[in-house]
Design an enzyme around this catalytic site. Structure first.
Site, mmCIF file in Angstrom:
data_model
loop_
_atom_site.group_PDB
_atom_site.id
_atom_site.type_symbol
_atom_site.label_atom_id
_atom_site.label_comp_id
_atom_site.label_asym_id
_atom_site.label_seq_id
_atom_site.Cartn_x
_atom_site.Cartn_y
_atom_site.Cartn_z
ATOM 1 N N LEU A 39 18.202 -32.055 -78.087
ATOM 2 C CA LEU A 39 18.527 -33.059 -77.387
ATOM 3 C C LEU A 39 17.731 -31.953 -76.140
ATOM 4 N N GLY A 40 17.764 -33.685 -75.273
ATOM 5 C CA GLY A 40 17.635 -33.584 -73.520
ATOM 6 C C GLY A 40 16.227 -34.045 -73.535
ATOM 7 N N CYS A 43 12.548 -32.987 -69.911
ATOM 8 C CA CYS A 43 13.722 -32.485 -68.732
ATOM 9 C C CYS A 43 14.205 -30.981 -69.122
ATOM 10 N N GLY A 180 -4.125 -29.076 -59.292
ATOM 11 C CA GLY A 180 -2.908 -29.933 -59.079
ATOM 12 C C GLY A 180 -2.351 -29.220 -58.040
ATOM 13 N N ALA A 270 -2.489 -28.688 -63.807
ATOM 14 C CA ALA A 270 -1.162 -30.233 -63.074
ATOM 15 C C ALA A 270 -1.279 -31.239 -62.933
ATOM 16 N N ARG A 273 1.190 -36.556 -65.571
ATOM 17 C CA ARG A 273 1.470 -36.919 -66.216
ATOM 18 C C ARG A 273 1.473 -38.152 -66.933
ATOM 19 N N ALA A 321 13.237 -37.476 -63.731
ATOM 20 C CA ALA A 321 14.637 -37.523 -64.804
ATOM 21 C C ALA A 321 15.947 -38.569 -64.181
ATOM 22 N N HIS A 445 29.760 -28.398 -38.517
ATOM 23 C CA HIS A 445 29.037 -26.811 -37.336
ATOM 24 C C HIS A 445 29.506 -26.195 -38.406
HETATM 25 P P1 FAD Z 1 11.958 -37.094 -71.966
HETATM 26 O O1 FAD Z 1 12.182 -36.587 -70.807
HETATM 27 O O2 FAD Z 1 10.520 -37.204 -71.774
HETATM 28 O O3 FAD Z 1 11.860 -37.382 -72.925
HETATM 29 C C1 FAD Z 1 11.731 -38.164 -73.929
HETATM 30 C C2 FAD Z 1 11.705 -37.758 -75.682
HETATM 31 O O4 FAD Z 1 11.169 -38.549 -76.444
HETATM 32 C C3 FAD Z 1 11.471 -36.573 -76.254
HETATM 33 O O5 FAD Z 1 12.642 -35.518 -76.521
HETATM 34 C C4 FAD Z 1 10.720 -36.672 -77.452
HETATM 35 O O6 FAD Z 1 10.336 -35.478 -78.515
HETATM 36 C C5 FAD Z 1 11.216 -37.891 -77.826
HETATM 37 N N1 FAD Z 1 10.039 -38.460 -78.377
HETATM 38 C C6 FAD Z 1 8.980 -39.590 -78.340
HETATM 39 N N2 FAD Z 1 8.740 -39.813 -79.586
HETATM 40 C C7 FAD Z 1 9.117 -40.137 -80.127
HETATM 41 C C8 FAD Z 1 10.076 -40.641 -81.515
HETATM 42 N N3 FAD Z 1 8.107 -41.842 -81.476
HETATM 43 N N4 FAD Z 1 10.398 -40.867 -82.369
HETATM 44 C C9 FAD Z 1 11.789 -39.963 -81.685
HETATM 45 N N5 FAD Z 1 11.781 -39.481 -81.171
HETATM 46 C C10 FAD Z 1 10.382 -39.070 -79.711
HETATM 47 N N6 FAD Z 1 11.755 -34.938 -63.229
HETATM 48 C C11 FAD Z 1 12.865 -34.749 -61.740
HETATM 49 O O7 FAD Z 1 14.112 -35.805 -61.432
HETATM 50 N N7 FAD Z 1 12.918 -33.404 -61.495
HETATM 51 C C12 FAD Z 1 12.591 -32.626 -61.451
HETATM 52 O O8 FAD Z 1 12.877 -31.455 -60.714
HETATM 53 C C13 FAD Z 1 11.537 -32.492 -62.749
HETATM 54 N N8 FAD Z 1 10.912 -31.710 -63.273
HETATM 55 C C14 FAD Z 1 9.982 -31.710 -64.123
HETATM 56 C C15 FAD Z 1 9.348 -30.188 -64.406
HETATM 57 C C16 FAD Z 1 8.291 -30.071 -65.277
HETATM 58 C C17 FAD Z 1 7.871 -28.800 -65.668
HETATM 59 C C18 FAD Z 1 8.082 -31.385 -65.848
HETATM 60 C C19 FAD Z 1 7.374 -30.753 -66.918
HETATM 61 C C20 FAD Z 1 8.501 -32.401 -65.218
HETATM 62 C C21 FAD Z 1 10.206 -32.800 -64.407
HETATM 63 N N9 FAD Z 1 10.383 -33.569 -64.125
HETATM 64 C C22 FAD Z 1 11.142 -33.240 -63.150
HETATM 65 C C23 FAD Z 1 10.336 -34.725 -64.723
HETATM 66 C C24 FAD Z 1 11.368 -35.269 -65.756
HETATM 67 O O9 FAD Z 1 10.972 -34.162 -66.651
HETATM 68 C C25 FAD Z 1 10.867 -36.583 -66.786
HETATM 69 O O10 FAD Z 1 10.666 -37.186 -65.931
HETATM 70 C C26 FAD Z 1 11.768 -36.686 -68.060
HETATM 71 O O11 FAD Z 1 12.157 -36.288 -68.917
HETATM 72 C C27 FAD Z 1 11.475 -38.189 -68.155
HETATM 73 O O12 FAD Z 1 12.668 -38.099 -68.965
HETATM 74 P P2 FAD Z 1 12.292 -39.620 -70.249
HETATM 75 O O13 FAD Z 1 13.685 -39.656 -70.951
HETATM 76 O O14 FAD Z 1 11.442 -40.605 -69.789
HETATM 77 O O15 FAD Z 1 11.382 -38.928 -71.147
HETATM 78 P P1 NAI Z 2 1.874 -34.849 -59.854
HETATM 79 O O1 NAI Z 2 0.917 -36.083 -59.230
HETATM 80 O O2 NAI Z 2 2.550 -34.473 -58.500
HETATM 81 O O3 NAI Z 2 0.348 -33.725 -58.967
HETATM 82 C C1 NAI Z 2 -0.684 -33.670 -59.639
HETATM 83 C C2 NAI Z 2 -2.067 -33.716 -58.632
HETATM 84 O O4 NAI Z 2 -3.019 -33.183 -58.898
HETATM 85 C C3 NAI Z 2 -2.248 -34.758 -57.660
HETATM 86 O O5 NAI Z 2 -2.312 -33.873 -56.076
HETATM 87 C C4 NAI Z 2 -3.475 -34.755 -58.142
HETATM 88 O O6 NAI Z 2 -4.672 -35.200 -56.734
HETATM 89 C C5 NAI Z 2 -4.318 -33.804 -58.491
HETATM 90 N N1 NAI Z 2 -5.150 -33.938 -59.208
HETATM 91 C C6 NAI Z 2 -5.354 -34.829 -59.780
HETATM 92 N N2 NAI Z 2 -7.355 -34.421 -60.291
HETATM 93 C C7 NAI Z 2 -7.281 -33.569 -60.761
HETATM 94 C C8 NAI Z 2 -8.532 -32.662 -60.372
HETATM 95 N N3 NAI Z 2 -9.353 -33.361 -61.367
HETATM 96 N N4 NAI Z 2 -9.129 -31.758 -59.913
HETATM 97 C C9 NAI Z 2 -8.313 -31.382 -58.981
HETATM 98 N N5 NAI Z 2 -6.601 -31.839 -58.381
HETATM 99 C C10 NAI Z 2 -6.483 -33.376 -59.681
HETATM 100 O O7 NAI Z 2 1.672 -34.066 -61.365
HETATM 101 P P2 NAI Z 2 2.026 -32.614 -61.695
HETATM 102 O O8 NAI Z 2 2.258 -31.890 -60.672
HETATM 103 O O9 NAI Z 2 1.755 -32.719 -62.577
HETATM 104 O O10 NAI Z 2 3.557 -33.573 -62.261
HETATM 105 C C11 NAI Z 2 3.279 -35.010 -63.000
HETATM 106 C C12 NAI Z 2 4.996 -35.704 -63.060
HETATM 107 O O11 NAI Z 2 5.811 -34.668 -63.378
HETATM 108 C C13 NAI Z 2 5.004 -35.704 -61.249
HETATM 109 O O12 NAI Z 2 4.976 -37.024 -60.697
HETATM 110 C C14 NAI Z 2 6.803 -36.026 -61.644
HETATM 111 O O13 NAI Z 2 7.380 -37.414 -61.612
HETATM 112 C C15 NAI Z 2 7.473 -35.030 -62.086
HETATM 113 N N6 NAI Z 2 8.082 -33.542 -62.141
HETATM 114 C C16 NAI Z 2 8.718 -33.520 -60.987
HETATM 115 C C17 NAI Z 2 9.734 -32.922 -60.256
HETATM 116 C C18 NAI Z 2 10.186 -32.793 -58.871
HETATM 117 O O14 NAI Z 2 11.150 -34.228 -59.604
HETATM 118 N N7 NAI Z 2 10.973 -31.966 -58.500
HETATM 119 C C19 NAI Z 2 8.795 -31.045 -60.912
HETATM 120 C C20 NAI Z 2 7.612 -31.499 -62.091
HETATM 121 C C21 NAI Z 2 7.495 -32.629 -62.277
#
Ligand code: FAD
Ligand code: NAI
Length: 467
Positions: A39-40, A43, A180, A270, A273, A321, A445
C-alpha cells in the site's frame, strides 16, 4: 457473492488511504482497492519517501566529504557503500508501507489487492488472485499518476529511465543526463551529484523549477552550479539514443539553434507526470477524461455521477501528496454530510534539494498579472546568525504582502530547512495574518525562523532589524 460498502476507494496512495481512514473514522463501511501488493501508492513506494531517503543519505555523505573540514573535523577516509545506502532506502519504504497496512487494520478498512474497475456506477470488480465484486454507495477514484515522456523518446527503463528506475539503480552512475529541470530532475539530480555522478540537466524553459517564483529557481541553480551540476537551459531535446551501455542525448538551444551532444551512462526523463486511469473501465460508466487525461470534477471533487469522486493526481490541480491527502479528507467529510473547506492557494510546494525551496500563495508574477498592488520584503540567510553558525548562508526569504492591508499574499524561500519553515507561513496565511502580525511575534533566537520574521518586518515598513 458481492460485499456491500458505503464507500470503495480505488488506489492506496496518500489520497486514497487517507480518505479511507477518514471515511472509517466517520463510521462508513470502507474498502480500499490497490493493484500492487504494497500500500502507499507512488508516494510511499516510488516517490516522496524513497526520494527523501536518498536525499538524506546523499546529503550526509556530501557534507562529510565536502563540509565537515570547515568545522575542523578531518574526514580523510570516507567510503561510499552504494548497495548499503540503497538497502536503507528499501527498508524505509517497506517499513512505511507496512505502517499503512497497520493503519488499515486499526481503522477496520477492508483491503482488496487487485485491479479495480467499474462494472457499473455502483459495482467495482477487483481482479486479483481471485475475482471479487464490491457493491457500494460511493466510489472515490484515487488512481494517481505515472511519469510522462516526450515524443520520440523511448523509455527503455534500462538506460533511458524515469524516477522509478532512478530510485533503484544497481550501481552509482559515472554520468547522467537529466531531461527536465523541475522538481524530480533537481531532487534526483542532486542525489547523484552529491554521490559523485556528473549530472547534466537539459531544461526547455529558461529557469529551473519554472512553476515557482523566478528568484527561487535562479538562486537554487546558482548553488547547484557551484557544486558542479551542468545546465543546458533553454534547450529542447531532439534525440535520445541508448547504446545499451550508455546514452547519447542531443538538444538544441531555442535561442540560436546550436546543437549539443551529451554522452552519459543514463538518461533520466523527468518532464512531468500524467494521470493514470488505465484499466479502470471509466467508459462503462460514461466518464470521459479532460484534454490532459484527468478525471473531470466539480468544486466538490464530484464527477458527473454525484456519488463518484476523484482526488489527488488523477484529477485537476498540483500533483502533490499533501494535496491528495487534503482532498481525501475533504470528500470523506462531504460524504458524511459535513461542510469541509479546501483552500488550494495554501497548498505549499517544496523542493527537497539543499538549499531547500518552499513556497505558498501567490508568486510575484501572478500578482503582477492580476494587477494587484503588493509590497515585497526579503531577508537573506547570510544576515542570519543561526545560518552563519551553521555555515548555511545561501538563500533568502521573500514575503509578498498586500500594499494597503498588509495581508500576506505569498511567501517564497530558498535556504536551510525551508521545507519546515514554510509551515509557519502557511499557518499565518490560513489565519489571514498581516506581515506585521508575524513581525510582532516573538521568534526564538537563534533560529532560521527569525529570517521569516525579518522578511515580514521588511515587508511591513522596510524595518528589518538585522540588515
Ligand atoms: P498515487 O500515490 O499515485 O497512488 C495511486 C495508487 O492507485 C497506486 O498505488 C496505484 O497502483 C493504484 N491504482 C491505480 N489504478 C488502479 C486500479 N485500477 N485499481 C487498483 N489500484 C489502482 N509529492 C509531495 O508532496 N512531496 C514530495 O516530496 C514528493 N516527492 C515525489 C518524488 C517522486 C520521485 C515522485 C514520482 C513523486 C513525488 N511526489 C511528491 C508526488 C506524490 O508522490 C504524488 O502527488 C502522490 O503520490 C499522489 O497521490 P495519489 O493518492 O493521488 O496517487
Ligand atoms: P515538473 O513539472 O516539476 O518538471 C518538469 C520539467 O521538465 C519542467 O521544468 C519543464 O519545463 C521541463 N520539460 C518539459 N518538457 C521538456 C523537454 N522536452 N525538454 C526539456 N525540458 C522539458 O515535473 P517532474 O519533475 O517530472 O515531477 C512531476 C511531479 O511530481 C511534479 O509536478 C510534482 O508535482 C511531483 N513531485 C513533487 C516533489 C516535491 O513535492 N518535492 C518531488 C518530485 C515530484
Amino acid at each position: 457473492m458481492s460485499t456491500e460498502y458505503d464507500v470503495v476507494v480505488i488506489g492506496s496512495g496518500p489520497g486514497g488511504y487517507v480518505c479511507a481512514i477518514r471515511c472509517a473514522q466517520l463510521g462508513m463501511k470502507t474498502a480500499l482497492v490497490e493493484k500492487y501488493k504494497t500500500l502507499g501508492g507512488t508516494c510511499l513506494n516510488v516517490g516522496c519517501i524513497p526520494s527523501k531517503a536518498w536525499l538524506d543519505s546523499s546529503e550526509r555523505y556530501y557534507e562529510l566529504v565536502h563540509h565537515f573540514k570547515d568545522h575542523g573535523i578531518n574526514t580523510d577516509k570516507v567510503e561510499l557503500d552504494f548497495p548499503k545506502m540503497r538497502e536503507r532506502v528499501e527498508k524505509v519504504v517497506s517499513d512505511t508501507c507496512g505502517g499503512v497496512s497497520f493503519l488499515m487494520k486499526k481503522n477496520k478498512v477492508d483491503v482488496y489487492t487487485g485491479l479495480g474497475s467499474f462494472v457499473d456506477a455502483h459495482t467495482i470488480k477487483v481482479a486479483g488472485e481471485k475475482e471479487e465484486t464490491l457493491k457500494t454507495k460511493n466510489v472515490v477514484i484515487a488512481t494517481g499518476s505515472k511519469p510522462s515522456s516526450i515524443p520520440g523518446v523511448d523509455i527503455d527503463k534500462k538506460r533511458v529511465i524515469t524516477s522509478t528506475e532512478a530510485l533503484k539503480l544497481p550501481e552509482l552512475p559515472k554520468s547522467m543526463v537529466v531531461i527536465g529541470g523541475g522538481v524530480i530532475g533537481l531532487e534526483m539530480g542532486s542525489v547523484f551529484l552529491r554521490l559523485g555522478t556528473k549530472v547534466s540537466v537539459v531544461e526547455y524553459a529558461d529557469a529551473c523549477i519554472p512553476a515557482m517564483d523566478k528568484d527561487m529557481g535562479k538562486n537554487l541553480q546558482k548553488v547547484l552550479k557551484k557544486e558542479g551540476m551542468e545546465f543546458f537551459m533553454g534547450h529542447g531535446v531532439t534525440e535520445v539514443k541508448s547504446t545499451g551501455k550508455g546514452v547519447t542525448v542531443k538538444a538544441k538551444a531555442k535561442k540560436d539553434e546550436k546543437e549539443v551532444t551529451i554522452d552519459a551512462d543514463y538518461c533520466l526523463v523527468a518532464v512531468g507526470r500524467r494521470p493514470y486511469t488505465e484499466g479502470l473501465g471509466l467508459e462503462t460508466i460514461g466518464l470521459e477524461l479532460d484534454e490532459r487525461g484527468r478525471v473531470p470534477t466539480d468544486e466538490h471533487l464530484r464527477t458527473k455521477h454525484s456519488h463518484i469522486y476523484a482526488i489527488g493526481d488523477v484529477t485537476k490541480g498540483v500533483m502533490l501528496a499533501h494535496k491528495a491527502e487534503e482532498e481525501g479528507v475533504f470528500v470523506a467529510e462531504l460524504m458524511a454530510g459535513q461542510k469541509p473547506h479546501l483552500n488550494y492557494l495554501l497548498v505549499p510546494g517544496v523542493v527537497y534539494t539543499w538549499p531547500e525551496v518552499a513556497s505558498v500563495g501567490y508568486t510575484e508574477q501572478q500578482l503582477k498579472d492580476e494587477k494587484r498592488a503588493y509590497k515585497v520584503g526579503s531577508f537573506p540567510f547570510k544576515a542570519s546568525g543561526r545560518a552563519r553558525a551553521s555555515n548555511e548562508s545561501d538563500g533568502l526569504i521573500k514575503v509578498l504582502a498586500d500594499k494597503d492591508t498588509d495581508e500576506i499574499l505569498g511567501v517564497h524561500m530558498v535556504g536551510p530547512r525551508c521545507a519546515d519553515l514554510i509551515a509557519e507561513a502557511v499557518l499565518a496565511m490560513e489565519f489571514r495574518a498581516s506581515a506585521e502580525d508575524i513581525a510582532r511575534t516573538c521568534h526564538a533566537h537563534p533560529t532560521y525562523t527569525e529570517s521569516f520574521k525579518e522578511a515580514c518586518l521588511a515587508a511591513t515598513e522596510n524595518r528589518a532589524l538585522h540588515i
